[in-house]
Design a protein around this motif. Structure first.
Motif, mmCIF file in Angstrom:
data_model
loop_
_atom_site.group_PDB
_atom_site.id
_atom_site.type_symbol
_atom_site.label_atom_id
_atom_site.label_comp_id
_atom_site.label_asym_id
_atom_site.label_seq_id
_atom_site.Cartn_x
_atom_site.Cartn_y
_atom_site.Cartn_z
ATOM 1 N N ASN A 239 0.818 -1.212 0.000
ATOM 2 C CA ASN A 239 0.000 0.000 0.000
ATOM 3 C C ASN A 239 0.855 1.268 0.000
ATOM 4 O O ASN A 239 0.338 2.361 -0.258
ATOM 5 C CB ASN A 239 -0.929 0.012 1.217
ATOM 6 N N TYR A 240 2.108 1.116 0.291
ATOM 7 C CA TYR A 240 3.060 2.227 0.204
ATOM 8 C C TYR A 240 3.804 2.195 -1.130
ATOM 9 O O TYR A 240 3.841 3.172 -1.879
ATOM 10 C CB TYR A 240 4.060 2.150 1.358
ATOM 11 N N LEU A 241 4.379 1.050 -1.440
ATOM 12 C CA LEU A 241 5.261 0.942 -2.603
ATOM 13 C C LEU A 241 4.527 1.157 -3.926
ATOM 14 O O LEU A 241 5.016 1.889 -4.800
ATOM 15 C CB LEU A 241 5.935 -0.436 -2.616
ATOM 16 N N LEU A 242 3.366 0.525 -4.097
ATOM 17 C CA LEU A 242 2.697 0.583 -5.396
ATOM 18 C C LEU A 242 2.134 1.974 -5.712
ATOM 19 O O LEU A 242 2.417 2.517 -6.788
ATOM 20 C CB LEU A 242 1.609 -0.486 -5.479
ATOM 21 N N PRO A 243 1.356 2.604 -4.827
ATOM 22 C CA PRO A 243 0.865 3.947 -5.160
ATOM 23 C C PRO A 243 1.974 4.992 -5.183
ATOM 24 O O PRO A 243 2.011 5.857 -6.059
ATOM 25 C CB PRO A 243 -0.140 4.248 -4.045
ATOM 26 N N HIS A 244 2.885 4.909 -4.227
ATOM 27 C CA HIS A 244 3.915 5.942 -4.079
ATOM 28 C C HIS A 244 4.988 5.840 -5.150
ATOM 29 O O HIS A 244 5.424 6.849 -5.714
ATOM 30 C CB HIS A 244 4.551 5.845 -2.688
ATOM 31 N N ASP A 245 5.422 4.622 -5.460
ATOM 32 C CA ASP A 245 6.547 4.432 -6.385
ATOM 33 C C ASP A 245 6.124 4.071 -7.803
ATOM 34 O O ASP A 245 6.832 4.375 -8.761
ATOM 35 C CB ASP A 245 7.479 3.330 -5.856
ATOM 36 N N GLU A 246 4.976 3.388 -7.936
ATOM 37 C CA GLU A 246 4.583 2.845 -9.241
ATOM 38 C C GLU A 246 3.335 3.500 -9.834
ATOM 39 O O GLU A 246 2.992 3.242 -10.990
ATOM 40 C CB GLU A 246 4.329 1.332 -9.119
ATOM 41 N N GLY A 247 2.618 4.293 -9.049
ATOM 42 C CA GLY A 247 1.380 4.899 -9.546
ATOM 43 C C GLY A 247 0.256 3.900 -9.717
ATOM 44 O O GLY A 247 -0.658 4.120 -10.515
ATOM 45 N N VAL A 248 0.308 2.812 -8.958
ATOM 46 C CA VAL A 248 -0.708 1.760 -9.015
ATOM 47 C C VAL A 248 -1.597 1.867 -7.785
ATOM 48 O O VAL A 248 -1.098 1.984 -6.663
ATOM 49 C CB VAL A 248 -0.058 0.362 -9.072
ATOM 50 N N LEU A 249 -2.907 1.832 -7.974
ATOM 51 C CA LEU A 249 -3.832 1.881 -6.850
ATOM 52 C C LEU A 249 -3.859 0.525 -6.154
ATOM 53 O O LEU A 249 -4.171 -0.492 -6.774
ATOM 54 C CB LEU A 249 -5.233 2.250 -7.330
#
Length: 543
Positions: A210-220
């Motif tokens: 929930n941190y890595l994907l939205p913050h680093d990858e732009g994935v919800l």
């Protein structure tokens, strides 16, 4: 040293953690081998279906107030520090890490390499190190399992070190109690001590994604279940544990993508996990046939009781906890989808267990209302899901999963709203809670009716706005008819004997929404703020 495996243990990688491997190390054992280990240690018993049954001891649910995140240069200005994202100094992490390593160096350990994220573009490699074989079986069931050739080149992105019998000293270790969960984004490591509740393992990884994907990858990243129809039509189900995600997504007429955690990128959605962790309380074959049949050899069942004198599980027993659980690989569901990928959702369901009995069984949301409801995350915590919860308790849990949300809820809601607009998804609020009055007075909405509502929506039978009426407080659209559901329950005021009491309850709940939302107001748009319920000049036509 004893290495009970056909695979070569990654010795150098284990040594680098500080583990000396002077005691037996079990690497990548099969479910059959792990089951045998557990039975030999009298740490579990087999049910008459072949499923392994264990007791997790003192803790039969998560301990969200004992989960910490290391406060350092990586997290200081990115984490939304609050009652669930609790900071801890790196000094305490290192102290506990070294203590845990010393502790495990005197014990057998079980090591498992696995993955999260079914989409290879976002795959996270995880090495799980457990003090007990049952927890290692859980990791096998819940995470994605590497192929044989992948193990030869496996390199862990993250480590989970879990030791249920290791206790922290709050006086010197910076924790509140002897049990703890600590996430370190810089070291890419999760420490879990003092609790054998296996759900802490999966939710630890969910939190970091929930941190890595939205913050680093732009994935919800989403706390939701997902399934897909024969023509690729995809639906997702948001909700806290116990509100129906697993039950409603396990549809014999649709392929299950996953029951709890997913990502949504420009191509569609993907499961984070390789298995399911379903609530088992009151489980029966008639209501939940797919889950019931998954309780077989290879499944791990937690904290259930047996019928006296047998090895038959009494799923109705609450002797140990309300939060009885079963974990199993996704393929135990006969119509699961592999790989666990889906298209952009056509329908999005917000599952709320409304203990006040105010909200309708189903309502349609505008996009601003969807973002408002998503940030609010209104529901009830179901008995047993967390330590100390013994009956439904009304709560607001941002994004339907506040304990696992490291960033500001407005960040996730903005991503969700953008995707709803881009892909023209319909958003529905489904109340799986009470009708005819609050908990203790009204009745729980029938699962049969909820299934009929979901089916009607998925068959596109509820989209005609001419057949809706607007709720005078929440301004959500309530259908006046739905196949398989009595029309009189669709508008909740009709189910209350005392209409004045309903009016009072609706205004009270609306005010709770407004008061709760104040802490998010500076991080959202005016459009979302205007989607709040209205508490002034309310007229109830049916009063």
């Amino acid at each position: 040293m004893l290495f009970q495996t056909i695979h070569a243990i990654p010795r150098r990688a284990i040594y680098e953690l500080g583990l000396e491997m002077t005691e037996p190390v079990h690497y990548q054992l099969s479910p059959e081998e792990l089951t045998e280990e557990i039975l030999q240690r009298n740490a579990g018993v087999l049910s008459d279906t072949g499923a392994l049954v264990i007791n997790t001891g003192e803790f039969t649910g998560r301990s969200p107030k004992e989960k910490f995140t290391v406060l350092d240069a990586t997290t200081e200005n990115t984490i939304n520090w609050n009652e669930f994202n609790i900071p801890i100094d790196p000094v305490y992490f290192e102290r506990l890490y070294n203590k845990m390593i010393d502790y495990l160096n005197e014990r057998e350990i079980w090591v498992r390499d696995c993955y999260a994220c079914a989409d290879p573009s976002y795959r996270v490699s995880i090495r799980v190190i457990n003090e007990e074989p049952a927890s290692n079986l859980f990791a096998h069931n819940l995470f994605l399992r590497p192929d044989e050739y992948e193990l030869e080149f496996f390199k862990a992105d993250w480590h989970i070190i879990q030791a249920p019998e290791f206790k922290a000293d709050p006086a010197t270790d910076g924790t509140n109690h002897s049990h703890f969960i600590i996430v370190n984004f810089t070291r890419r490591m999760i420490l879990i001590g003092g609790t054998a509740y296996t759900g802490e393992i999966k939710k630890g990884i969910f939190s970091i994604l929930n941190y890595l994907l939205p913050h680093d990858e732009g994935v919800l990243s989403m706390h939701c279940a997902a399934n897909m129809g024969r023509h690729g039509d995809t639906a997702i189900f948001f909700g806290l544990s116990g509100t129906g995600k697993t039950t409603l997504s396990a549809d014999p007429e649709r392929q299950l993508i996953g029951d709890d955690e997913h990502g949504w990128d420009e191509h569609g959605i993907f499961n984070f996990e390789g298995g399911c962790y379903a609530k088992a309380i009151d489980l029966n074959e008639e209501k939940e046939p797919d889950i019931y049949r998954a309780v077989r050899t290879g499944a791990l069942v937690e904290n259930v009781s047996f019928y006296e004198g047998t090895n038959t599980i009494d799923f109705y027993s609450r002797k140990i906890t309300e939060n009885t659980r079963v974990s199993y690989p996704l393929h135990f569901i006969s119509n699961s989808n592999y790989p666990s990928l889906g298209n952009h959702p056509d329908d999005i369901f917000f599952l709320t267990c409304d203990a006040s009995g105010v909200l309708p069984p189903v309502s349609k949301l505008t996009i601003p209302q969807a973002m408002y409801q998503y940030i609010s995350g209104y529901t009830a915590k179901i008995a047993g899901t967390e330590t100390g919860i013994t009956e439904p308790k009304a709560t607001f849990s941002a994004c339907f999963g506040a304990p696992f949300i490291p960033l500001h809820p407005g960040f996730y809601a903005a991503m969700l709203g953008k995707k709803i607009r881009e892909h023209s998804a319909n958003v529905w609020l489904i109340n799986t809670g009470w009708s005819g009055g609050p908990y203790g007075t009204g009745k729980r909405i029938s699962l049969h009716y909820t299934r009929a509502i979901i089916k009607a929506i998925l068959l596109n039978k509820l989209n005609n706005t001419a057949n809706f009426e607007k709720h005078p407080v929440f301004e959500i659209l309530m259908p006046t008819q739905c196949e398989g559901v009595p029309s009189e329950i669709l508008n909740p005021i009709n189910t209350w004997a005392d209409k004045t009491a309903y009016t009072t309850a609706a205004k009270k709940l609306a005010q709770q929404f407004i008061d709760n939302f104040k802490k998010y107001a500076d991080g959202v748009t005016e459009e979302i703020l205007n989607a709040a319920p209205k508490v002034s000049d309310i007229i109830f036509n049916n009063c």
